[in-house]
Design a protein around this motif. Sequence first.
Motif, short mmCIF file in Angstrom:
data_model
loop_
_atom_site.label_atom_id
_atom_site.label_comp_id
_atom_site.label_asym_id
_atom_site.label_seq_id
_atom_site.Cartn_x
_atom_site.Cartn_y
_atom_site.Cartn_z
N GLY A 1 4.20 6.50 -14.11
CA GLY A 1 3.40 7.46 -14.10
C GLY A 1 2.50 7.36 -13.03
N ALA A 2 2.05 6.24 -12.70
CA ALA A 2 1.14 5.93 -11.64
C ALA A 2 2.09 6.37 -10.22
CB ALA A 2 0.76 4.38 -11.35
N SER A 3 3.19 6.11 -10.12
CA SER A 3 4.04 6.36 -8.84
C SER A 3 3.97 7.64 -8.55
CB SER A 3 5.33 5.80 -9.29
OG SER A 3 5.47 4.64 -9.36
N TYR A 4 4.21 8.72 -9.78
CA TYR A 4 4.49 9.89 -9.42
C TYR A 4 3.00 10.82 -9.18
CZ TYR A 4 9.42 9.54 -9.66
OH TYR A 4 10.85 9.22 -9.32
N ALA A 5 2.00 10.12 -9.86
CA ALA A 5 0.68 10.65 -9.63
C ALA A 5 0.27 10.29 -8.16
CB ALA A 5 -0.31 9.87 -10.53
N LEU A 6 0.60 9.32 -7.65
CA LEU A 6 0.56 8.99 -6.03
C LEU A 6 1.39 10.05 -5.26
CD1 LEU A 6 -0.61 7.47 -3.70
CD2 LEU A 6 1.44 6.00 -4.06
N LEU A 7 2.65 10.25 -5.62
CA LEU A 7 3.40 11.29 -4.93
C LEU A 7 2.83 12.43 -4.97
CD1 LEU A 7 6.13 12.04 -3.60
CD2 LEU A 7 7.17 12.30 -5.79
N PHE A 8 2.14 13.01 -5.99
CA PHE A 8 1.58 14.10 -6.12
C PHE A 8 0.28 14.37 -5.13
CE2 PHE A 8 -1.93 16.94 -8.02
CZ PHE A 8 -1.28 18.14 -7.43
N LEU A 9 -0.51 13.31 -5.16
CA LEU A 9 -1.43 13.16 -4.26
C LEU A 9 -1.35 13.25 -2.81
CD1 LEU A 9 -3.72 10.72 -6.37
CD2 LEU A 9 -4.27 13.20 -6.10
N TRP B 1 -8.00 -1.77 2.69
CA TRP B 1 -7.47 -1.12 4.21
C TRP B 1 -6.71 -0.05 4.10
CZ3 TRP B 1 -3.70 -2.80 8.41
CH2 TRP B 1 -3.76 -1.94 9.54
N MET B 2 -5.94 -0.15 3.00
CA MET B 2 -4.74 0.72 2.86
C MET B 2 -5.66 2.40 2.05
SD MET B 2 -1.65 0.70 3.85
CE MET B 2 -1.40 2.21 2.87
N LEU B 3 -6.57 1.95 1.59
CA LEU B 3 -7.32 3.19 0.80
C LEU B 3 -7.64 4.06 1.97
CD1 LEU B 3 -9.53 1.49 -1.76
CD2 LEU B 3 -7.21 2.62 -2.12
N ARG B 4 -7.79 3.77 3.24
CA ARG B 4 -8.26 4.77 4.37
C ARG B 4 -6.96 5.28 4.97
NH1 ARG B 4 -11.61 1.79 8.75
NH2 ARG B 4 -11.51 3.67 9.37
N ARG B 5 -5.73 4.81 4.59
CA ARG B 5 -4.41 5.24 4.97
C ARG B 5 -3.67 5.63 3.63
NH1 ARG B 5 -2.77 3.10 10.06
NH2 ARG B 5 -4.69 2.13 11.29
N TRP B 6 -4.20 6.27 2.81
CA TRP B 6 -3.68 6.54 1.44
C TRP B 6 -2.77 7.48 1.46
CZ3 TRP B 6 -3.44 11.52 -0.80
CH2 TRP B 6 -4.12 12.26 -0.06
N ARG B 7 -2.13 8.01 2.69
CA ARG B 7 -0.87 8.74 2.81
C ARG B 7 0.14 7.87 3.30
NH1 ARG B 7 -1.42 14.23 2.03
NH2 ARG B 7 -3.53 15.21 2.06
N GLU B 8 0.27 6.57 3.38
CA GLU B 8 1.05 5.98 4.02
C GLU B 8 1.87 5.42 2.90
OE1 GLU B 8 1.38 5.58 7.25
OE2 GLU B 8 -0.37 6.10 7.87
N PRO B 9 3.39 5.30 3.04
CA PRO B 9 4.37 4.70 2.12
C PRO B 9 3.87 3.44 1.50
CG PRO B 9 5.57 5.49 3.92
CD PRO B 9 4.06 5.36 4.53
N ALA B 10 3.25 2.67 2.17
CA ALA B 10 2.53 1.25 1.47
C ALA B 10 1.68 1.34 0.46
CB ALA B 10 2.05 0.36 2.68
N MET B 11 1.11 2.69 0.62
CA MET B 11 0.07 3.04 -0.65
C MET B 11 0.75 2.92 -1.94
SD MET B 11 -3.00 3.52 -1.08
CE MET B 11 -4.04 4.03 -2.68
N LEU B 12 1.85 3.08 -2.18
CA LEU B 12 2.54 2.81 -3.42
C LEU B 12 2.47 1.39 -3.96
CD1 LEU B 12 4.66 3.78 -5.73
CD2 LEU B 12 6.60 2.89 -4.27
N LEU B 13 2.69 0.49 -3.02
CA LEU B 13 2.37 -0.75 -3.56
C LEU B 13 0.81 -0.99 -4.04
CD1 LEU B 13 4.96 -1.47 -1.98
CD2 LEU B 13 4.09 -3.36 -1.55
N VAL B 14 -0.16 -0.23 -3.38
CA VAL B 14 -1.50 -0.58 -3.81
C VAL B 14 -1.94 0.23 -4.93
CG1 VAL B 14 -4.09 -0.01 -3.28
CG2 VAL B 14 -2.31 -0.47 -1.29
N ALA B 15 -1.17 1.32 -5.26
CA ALA B 15 -1.37 1.97 -6.73
C ALA B 15 -0.72 1.22 -7.73
CB ALA B 15 -0.69 3.35 -6.45
#
Length: 418
Positions: A197-205, A342-356
């Motif tokens: 659920g967290a993964s696809y919530a990020l995809l939508f955002l 740091w990734m929160l400032r680049r939240w559209r990057e693919p690596a944001m999945l790991l943070v989420a």
Amino acid sequence: MIPIRAWYSRLHKTTALALLIILVAAAILRIDFNTTVSHKVSHDTINYDEMVWQLLDYGVYGYKSTEPNAQVTPGYPLFMAAVYLIADQLHYEPFPLIRMLQVGFSLISIGLGYAIASRLGGRWAGLLTAAIMAVYPPFIWTTGAILTETLAGMLLLLYIWLQLLAFAHSRWSLHAASGVAMGLTVLVRPEFLVLIGASYALLFLQSRRLGQTVRMLGIALLGLALTLSPWIIRNAVTLGELVVASTQVNPFAAGTYPDKNYEDGLVDRRGKTQMEVARERLRIGFTEHTWIYVKWYTVGKLKYTYGRMFFGSGHSPLYPVLPMRQAFHLTIVLAGAVSSLWMLRRWREPAMLLVALLGTITVTRLAFVPEFRYNFTAMPLLIILGCLLAVAVYQRFMQRRDGAKPVESQTQEVGRYA
């Protein structure tokens, strides 16, 4: 001048050789550990062992009970049962065979860590991740423990790898495969069910495409449902109830005791179920002892979870692996946390999945009793994030030193992280 194509091919071969060296070194460490120390057996291992023999001898799947139940998901017990059958045919003890298979799972995890990090941050991030995973002591020690950690860690990394591919290429087959991988992960450790659920919530955002996100989520859920269906059907038929994951309540109830003081007398437990006691403790705790409970459910549990490394089931003599092990562990945690911020400032990057996913895992853990054991599956994510940050900082430093501007091809290669 070496032609670009020949240079790229040579670099590729060098990278493959470096990864092979890391994997060979990792294998030597793990095999040497498993064959030179005396392994201790935890209470969980004893319970698993009794459960598996009961399943093989009487066909009853019940954890800590001679009656059928769904206290634990079947992934690891069924893996153990399969090994028991093979070991019996080979006239071999099952535990050493399980440990050797877990060495293989650990090596696959290193390969997956390299694949994820190199996709997000380039080859150097991948090699650095693999090298750290190869020598991080708990990743070695847990191969000797008859526990879920090594198998669950491998399956979680497999899910993350497939999910990254699915998000990048938007193929229904990849989304379905990620759902299957999540199903396998849940069958070993049920708490990870929330990650899909967290993964696809990020995809939508990130995409702002609701229709496409819902369709892709539906395909992933179909793969998840198909993987979990035998377990769900078994529970419906045998237990007469709908159980998607497991029915174990103890970790949640035990988490309501600040600083693990199980005799604090906050609630009269006589004649009450664990869940009833837990709910009453939360109500009284957050209303009458607010600061104690707020502190416990934030920094208190975080300290218990991430403050020290996991030693597996224990062994003797101590297999040290590295000097300054605790400092090494805390450095990984700190670097991963800084990289996440740091990734929160680049939240559209693919690596944001790991943070989420890391954030979801951490928040989920706050609901349960904290143990150092529970940081194990989060550590690969912290290592990858820390390595991405280290490589990005180094590249930025080199660009400024040389007065060079980043080129588009570099940005694409590192997943737009740097």
